[in-house]
Design a protein around this motif. Sequence first.
Motif, PDB file in Angstrom:
ATOM      1  N   SER A 231     -19.246   5.501  -0.895  1.00  0.00           N
ATOM      2  CA  SER A 231     -18.088   6.080  -1.566  1.00  0.00           C
ATOM      3  C   SER A 231     -16.872   6.150  -0.638  1.00  0.00           C
ATOM      4  N   LEU A 232     -17.106   5.964   0.673  1.00  0.00           N
ATOM      5  CA  LEU A 232     -16.000   5.985   1.625  1.00  0.00           C
ATOM      6  C   LEU A 232     -15.147   4.716   1.528  1.00  0.00           C
ATOM      7  N   ILE A 233     -15.665   3.691   0.862  1.00  0.00           N
ATOM      8  CA  ILE A 233     -15.022   2.382   0.668  1.00  0.00           C
ATOM      9  C   ILE A 233     -15.042   1.578   1.970  1.00  0.00           C
ATOM     10  N   SER A 248     -11.775   7.184   7.102  1.00  0.00           N
ATOM     11  CA  SER A 248     -12.235   6.340   5.997  1.00  0.00           C
ATOM     12  C   SER A 248     -11.073   5.978   5.085  1.00  0.00           C
ATOM     13  N   ARG A 250     -11.234   6.091   1.830  1.00  0.00           N
ATOM     14  CA  ARG A 250     -11.180   7.128   0.808  1.00  0.00           C
ATOM     15  C   ARG A 250     -10.377   8.328   1.294  1.00  0.00           C
ATOM     16  N   ILE A 253      -6.697   7.473   1.179  1.00  0.00           N
ATOM     17  CA  ILE A 253      -6.215   7.488  -0.204  1.00  0.00           C
ATOM     18  C   ILE A 253      -5.995   8.926  -0.678  1.00  0.00           C
ATOM     19  N   GLU A 254      -6.939   9.803  -0.348  1.00  0.00           N
ATOM     20  CA  GLU A 254      -6.822  11.201  -0.750  1.00  0.00           C
ATOM     21  C   GLU A 254      -5.613  11.864  -0.091  1.00  0.00           C
TER      22      GLU A 254
END
Length: 269
Positions: A231-233, A248, A250, A253-254
């Motif tokens: 899920s961390l991409i 990460s 992710r 992005i967050e």
Amino acid sequence: LHTRALATKVIRALLRTPALPSLTRASYIEPCSHIPPSQQSVVTVGSRSTMALAARTSARCPAARRQAFTAAPARRSIIALAGKRNDVSDSYAKALVELAEEKNTLEQVHADVDAIAGLIKENKKLTELLFNPVVESSKKKAVVAKISKEAGFQKYTTNFLNLLVEKDRMNLLNEITESFEEQYCALTDTQVATLRSAVKLEQEQQFLIAKKLQELTGSKNIKLKPVIDQSLIAGFVVEYGSSQIDLSIRGQIEKVAEELTRNMTTVVA
């Protein structure tokens, strides 16, 4: 505190009583108690005694290689640990830590305890059998003997497990392994960190991360426990103590999403 100290002395005395002959380490279970076997790989930076154990590990189990470097940690007394855990569990764990240190087998016994923790987390049938008060002690000891022989546990580890069976304390095994890990880390100045990554990182990459973490924390030893988290991409997250390093995709992005949300809120206001 006096009661706990007395209990520890009694347990240590009982552990000195031979229960089984010394077993030769025939195989090695990678010490990573909270991660599925398919994802297990530990990088340890700092302990010379761990380095020797890692060398034996690589020879016997190439898929479970570990790296260990630099000087051995200074010996120090075990500190009292705060928490909600049963005092009896802490006393048993402390007794085993002290005995292992006295016999110069702390690293080997620590590896055994890690392996035990992994077994009871992964094997529900084994846990049910060992924890069931109705099952006869002789059957539990037979299981302990088989596991000890196959895993090549130290005789002190085997004696300890048999003592838990005799005292009907097997139900505390989870707490005992947790307490042992904490006391071991306190004694050896070891910082345990979870390394979550989208894909499995190379050993050299893990070592560089561990070295950087050693610089940040000032700990003499760093023990990384890698976990695959798709899920961390991409990238990785390091979690240690109450801190976190998020590198990460992710996480990035967050952060961008949070920044955009704040900007939009400011414009609307």
